[in-house]
Motif scaffolding. Structure first.
Motif, PDB file in Angstrom:
ATOM      1  N   GLY A 117      80.772  29.494 -47.351  1.00  0.00           N
ATOM      2  CA  GLY A 117      79.658  29.328 -48.284  1.00  0.00           C
ATOM      3  C   GLY A 117      79.432  30.563 -49.126  1.00  0.00           C
ATOM      4  O   GLY A 117      80.371  31.155 -49.659  1.00  0.00           O
ATOM      5  N   ARG A 118      78.157  30.956 -49.252  1.00  0.00           N
ATOM      6  CA  ARG A 118      77.815  32.140 -50.058  1.00  0.00           C
ATOM      7  C   ARG A 118      77.138  33.219 -49.210  1.00  0.00           C
ATOM      8  O   ARG A 118      77.231  34.396 -49.501  1.00  0.00           O
ATOM      9  CB  ARG A 118      76.834  31.767 -51.179  1.00  0.00           C
ATOM     10  CG  ARG A 118      77.286  30.668 -52.098  1.00  0.00           C
ATOM     11  CD  ARG A 118      78.465  31.125 -52.962  1.00  0.00           C
ATOM     12  NE  ARG A 118      78.762  30.160 -54.008  1.00  0.00           N
ATOM     13  CZ  ARG A 118      79.354  28.987 -53.832  1.00  0.00           C
ATOM     14  NH1 ARG A 118      79.738  28.622 -52.622  1.00  0.00           N
ATOM     15  NH2 ARG A 118      79.592  28.179 -54.844  1.00  0.00           N
ATOM     16  N   ASP A 119      76.420  32.762 -48.164  1.00  0.00           N
ATOM     17  CA  ASP A 119      75.542  33.666 -47.414  1.00  0.00           C
ATOM     18  C   ASP A 119      75.861  33.659 -45.925  1.00  0.00           C
ATOM     19  O   ASP A 119      75.050  34.080 -45.115  1.00  0.00           O
ATOM     20  CB  ASP A 119      74.081  33.206 -47.594  1.00  0.00           C
ATOM     21  CG  ASP A 119      73.878  31.769 -47.141  1.00  0.00           C
ATOM     22  OD1 ASP A 119      74.888  31.079 -46.840  1.00  0.00           O
ATOM     23  OD2 ASP A 119      72.721  31.319 -47.073  1.00  0.00           O
ATOM     24  N   GLN A 120      77.035  33.164 -45.571  1.00  0.00           N
ATOM     25  CA  GLN A 120      77.314  32.967 -44.152  1.00  0.00           C
ATOM     26  C   GLN A 120      77.483  34.294 -43.413  1.00  0.00           C
ATOM     27  O   GLN A 120      76.920  34.492 -42.337  1.00  0.00           O
ATOM     28  CB  GLN A 120      78.537  32.055 -43.970  1.00  0.00           C
ATOM     29  CG  GLN A 120      78.319  30.661 -44.536  1.00  0.00           C
ATOM     30  CD  GLN A 120      77.180  29.939 -43.840  1.00  0.00           C
ATOM     31  OE1 GLN A 120      77.313  29.504 -42.702  1.00  0.00           O
ATOM     32  NE2 GLN A 120      76.039  29.826 -44.492  1.00  0.00           N
ATOM     33  N   THR A 138      79.299  24.601 -45.935  1.00  0.00           N
ATOM     34  CA  THR A 138      77.845  24.690 -46.148  1.00  0.00           C
ATOM     35  C   THR A 138      77.465  24.314 -47.583  1.00  0.00           C
ATOM     36  O   THR A 138      76.342  23.907 -47.838  1.00  0.00           O
ATOM     37  CB  THR A 138      77.298  26.095 -45.809  1.00  0.00           C
ATOM     38  OG1 THR A 138      77.859  27.053 -46.713  1.00  0.00           O
ATOM     39  CG2 THR A 138      77.602  26.483 -44.382  1.00  0.00           C
ATOM     40  N   GLY A 139      78.415  24.440 -48.518  1.00  0.00           N
ATOM     41  CA  GLY A 139      78.155  23.996 -49.891  1.00  0.00           C
ATOM     42  C   GLY A 139      77.836  22.507 -49.919  1.00  0.00           C
ATOM     43  O   GLY A 139      76.942  22.062 -50.645  1.00  0.00           O
ATOM     44  N   ARG A 184      77.164  29.275 -62.725  1.00  0.00           N
ATOM     45  CA  ARG A 184      76.951  29.239 -61.270  1.00  0.00           C
ATOM     46  C   ARG A 184      77.106  30.626 -60.662  1.00  0.00           C
ATOM     47  O   ARG A 184      76.385  30.994 -59.743  1.00  0.00           O
ATOM     48  CB  ARG A 184      77.901  28.239 -60.613  1.00  0.00           C
ATOM     49  CG  ARG A 184      77.451  26.813 -60.881  1.00  0.00           C
ATOM     50  CD  ARG A 184      78.462  25.839 -60.388  1.00  0.00           C
ATOM     51  NE  ARG A 184      78.482  25.786 -58.934  1.00  0.00           N
ATOM     52  CZ  ARG A 184      79.494  25.322 -58.220  1.00  0.00           C
ATOM     53  NH1 ARG A 184      80.582  24.926 -58.813  1.00  0.00           N
ATOM     54  NH2 ARG A 184      79.423  25.258 -56.919  1.00  0.00           N
ATOM     55  N   THR A 195      72.681  21.269 -57.777  1.00  0.00           N
ATOM     56  CA  THR A 195      72.711  22.037 -56.522  1.00  0.00           C
ATOM     57  C   THR A 195      72.361  23.504 -56.729  1.00  0.00           C
ATOM     58  O   THR A 195      71.691  24.117 -55.894  1.00  0.00           O
ATOM     59  CB  THR A 195      74.089  21.916 -55.835  1.00  0.00           C
ATOM     60  OG1 THR A 195      74.400  20.544 -55.701  1.00  0.00           O
ATOM     61  CG2 THR A 195      74.064  22.548 -54.454  1.00  0.00           C
ATOM     62  N   ARG A 196      72.791  24.073 -57.851  1.00  0.00           N
ATOM     63  CA  ARG A 196      72.539  25.516 -58.005  1.00  0.00           C
ATOM     64  C   ARG A 196      71.039  25.820 -58.131  1.00  0.00           C
ATOM     65  O   ARG A 196      70.598  26.905 -57.809  1.00  0.00           O
ATOM     66  CB  ARG A 196      73.354  26.112 -59.143  1.00  0.00           C
ATOM     67  CG  ARG A 196      72.910  25.782 -60.522  1.00  0.00           C
ATOM     68  CD  ARG A 196      73.891  26.404 -61.502  1.00  0.00           C
ATOM     69  NE  ARG A 196      73.724  25.856 -62.821  1.00  0.00           N
ATOM     70  CZ  ARG A 196      72.941  26.393 -63.754  1.00  0.00           C
ATOM     71  NH1 ARG A 196      72.243  27.477 -63.491  1.00  0.00           N
ATOM     72  NH2 ARG A 196      72.841  25.830 -64.929  1.00  0.00           N
ATOM     73  N   ARG A 220      70.089  34.693 -57.044  1.00  0.00           N
ATOM     74  CA  ARG A 220      69.189  33.917 -56.192  1.00  0.00           C
ATOM     75  C   ARG A 220      68.286  34.863 -55.391  1.00  0.00           C
ATOM     76  O   ARG A 220      68.774  35.841 -54.813  1.00  0.00           O
ATOM     77  CB  ARG A 220      70.088  33.119 -55.246  1.00  0.00           C
ATOM     78  CG  ARG A 220      69.454  32.079 -54.453  1.00  0.00           C
ATOM     79  CD  ARG A 220      70.513  31.041 -54.056  1.00  0.00           C
ATOM     80  NE  ARG A 220      70.832  30.182 -55.168  1.00  0.00           N
ATOM     81  CZ  ARG A 220      72.071  29.808 -55.512  1.00  0.00           C
ATOM     82  NH1 ARG A 220      73.097  30.220 -54.832  1.00  0.00           N
ATOM     83  NH2 ARG A 220      72.251  29.025 -56.541  1.00  0.00           N
ATOM     84  N   ARG A 232      66.678  26.967 -47.844  1.00  0.00           N
ATOM     85  CA  ARG A 232      67.682  27.890 -47.303  1.00  0.00           C
ATOM     86  C   ARG A 232      67.387  28.211 -45.842  1.00  0.00           C
ATOM     87  O   ARG A 232      68.288  28.329 -45.023  1.00  0.00           O
ATOM     88  CB  ARG A 232      67.759  29.187 -48.135  1.00  0.00           C
ATOM     89  CG  ARG A 232      68.125  28.985 -49.586  1.00  0.00           C
ATOM     90  CD  ARG A 232      68.736  30.228 -50.205  1.00  0.00           C
ATOM     91  NE  ARG A 232      70.067  30.464 -49.699  1.00  0.00           N
ATOM     92  CZ  ARG A 232      71.186  29.972 -50.246  1.00  0.00           C
ATOM     93  NH1 ARG A 232      71.135  29.253 -51.325  1.00  0.00           N
ATOM     94  NH2 ARG A 232      72.358  30.213 -49.702  1.00  0.00           N
ATOM     95  N   ASP A 246      74.331  32.212 -58.493  1.00  0.00           N
ATOM     96  CA  ASP A 246      74.662  32.627 -57.123  1.00  0.00           C
ATOM     97  C   ASP A 246      74.293  34.087 -56.879  1.00  0.00           C
ATOM     98  O   ASP A 246      73.820  34.452 -55.809  1.00  0.00           O
ATOM     99  CB  ASP A 246      76.169  32.472 -56.858  1.00  0.00           C
ATOM    100  CG  ASP A 246      76.559  31.026 -56.548  1.00  0.00           C
ATOM    101  OD1 ASP A 246      75.663  30.195 -56.347  1.00  0.00           O
ATOM    102  OD2 ASP A 246      77.771  30.753 -56.524  1.00  0.00           O
ATOM    103  N   ALA A 264      69.533  25.162 -54.462  1.00  0.00           N
ATOM    104  CA  ALA A 264      69.901  26.243 -53.539  1.00  0.00           C
ATOM    105  C   ALA A 264      69.029  27.486 -53.719  1.00  0.00           C
ATOM    106  O   ALA A 264      69.112  28.420 -52.923  1.00  0.00           O
ATOM    107  CB  ALA A 264      71.374  26.609 -53.733  1.00  0.00           C
ATOM    108  N   TYR A 307      74.239  21.911 -49.088  1.00  0.00           N
ATOM    109  CA  TYR A 307      73.343  22.132 -50.243  1.00  0.00           C
ATOM    110  C   TYR A 307      73.477  20.997 -51.254  1.00  0.00           C
ATOM    111  O   TYR A 307      72.491  20.553 -51.859  1.00  0.00           O
ATOM    112  CB  TYR A 307      73.630  23.497 -50.897  1.00  0.00           C
ATOM    113  CG  TYR A 307      73.003  24.612 -50.108  1.00  0.00           C
ATOM    114  CD1 TYR A 307      71.659  24.936 -50.273  1.00  0.00           C
ATOM    115  CD2 TYR A 307      73.727  25.310 -49.154  1.00  0.00           C
ATOM    116  CE1 TYR A 307      71.059  25.939 -49.527  1.00  0.00           C
ATOM    117  CE2 TYR A 307      73.139  26.319 -48.387  1.00  0.00           C
ATOM    118  CZ  TYR A 307      71.810  26.619 -48.588  1.00  0.00           C
ATOM    119  OH  TYR A 307      71.223  27.605 -47.835  1.00  0.00           O
ATOM    120  N   ARG A 308      74.702  20.529 -51.431  1.00  0.00           N
ATOM    121  CA  ARG A 308      74.914  19.409 -52.346  1.00  0.00           C
ATOM    122  C   ARG A 308      74.167  18.163 -51.845  1.00  0.00           C
ATOM    123  O   ARG A 308      73.612  17.390 -52.635  1.00  0.00           O
ATOM    124  CB  ARG A 308      76.416  19.104 -52.439  1.00  0.00           C
ATOM    125  CG  ARG A 308      77.184  20.152 -53.207  1.00  0.00           C
ATOM    126  CD  ARG A 308      78.678  20.011 -52.993  1.00  0.00           C
ATOM    127  NE  ARG A 308      79.403  20.977 -53.791  1.00  0.00           N
ATOM    128  CZ  ARG A 308      79.797  20.770 -55.041  1.00  0.00           C
ATOM    129  NH1 ARG A 308      79.566  19.602 -55.614  1.00  0.00           N
ATOM    130  NH2 ARG A 308      80.427  21.698 -55.699  1.00  0.00           N
TER     131      ARG A 308
END
Ligand code: DC
Length: 224
Positions: A121-124, A31-32, A172, A91-92, A179, A101, A176, A95, A35-36
């Motif tokens: 990812g971060r929020d999966q 998923t990163g 980052r 990207t940061r 956010r 999102r 992260d 995102a 976002y990229r």
């Protein structure tokens, strides 16, 4: 079955997720990279990517397409282009956009409805798939992560001092964690694995053991 793998940048999520998916015969979702792709699209469209309002129109029509492990946007293979340090930096900010999102979560759930998935990812596990059957949270010391990421860049022919990579990683991490929507959070029901001092094979073996155990428990409870 949905397996989520979240964690900070360069904790070794991508390689572990790809290998775990291959061993289980599941689809792998990075998923990163999505976002990229949005950051790349914003940069190319000349949008001020630090301004969430300017990203909103892009979010609505954004549809990157996976073909195996390659990512396409409007017919162009952007898999390698999204890995550049410029795109990483943009990207940061991109995102942070709640609209984007929302769109990403929609696209990711669409994929999750069609197949068994290892998504990273971060929020999966926290937001996109809160009911995932198996959740992991991978961490590692920031210095260790910076060394790994510098080695990745070196392999791409980009010589960047690891101390500079460390600064970028710490920034980052801050982005992260703070956010407003989709911040990096450890889901309370996630298995935490610290990858410091472990080889990727050791990490994947541990994850596979846990997944297989859970699969056995799930099929047992379906039989009962
Ligand atoms: O995992 P990565 O380094 O490719 O992620 C790129 C950026 O995208 C990073 O700044 C965090 C963000 N990201 C996110 O906010 N949510 C995700 N599910 C995946 C990545």
């Amino acid at each position: 079955m949905i397996i989520t793998i979240d964690g900070p940048a360069a904790a070794g999520k991508s390689t572990a997720a790809r290998m775990l998916a291959a061993r289980l015969g599941f689809r792998y979702l990075d998923t990163g990279a999505m976002y990229r792709a949005a950051a790349l699209a914003a940069m190319r469209a000349g949008i001020d990517w630090k301004d969430p309002a300017q990203l909103e129109p892009l979010a609505g029509r954004f549809r990157p397409e996976w073909q195996g492990s390659r990512l396409f946007l409007d017919g162009e293979d952007i898999t390698d282009a999204v890995r550049s340090p410029d795109v990483t930096e943009a990207t940061r900010f991109v995102a942070d956009s709640p609209k984007l999102r929302e769109r990403m979560a929609e696209l990711q759930r669409e994929i999750g409805r069609t197949c068994d998935l290892v998504t990273e990812g971060r929020d999966q596990g926290s937001l996109v798939f809160p009911h995932a059957e198996c959740k992991f949270f991978l961490t590692a010391d920031p210095r260790e992560r910076a060394k790994r990421r510098a080695a990745d860049y070196a392999a791409q022919g980009k010589a960047i001092a690891w101390e500079d990579v460390l600064q970028a990683i710490l920034e980052r991490d801050r982005a992260d964690a703070s956010r407003p929507v989709g911040a990096l959070r450890r889901p309370p029901d996630a298995v935490v694995i610290s990858t410091d001092g472990l080889t990727v094979e050791e990490v994947v073996a541990e994850m596979e053991r846990i997944v297989r155990e859970r699969q056995a428990r799930l099929s047992q409870s379906q039989r009962d």
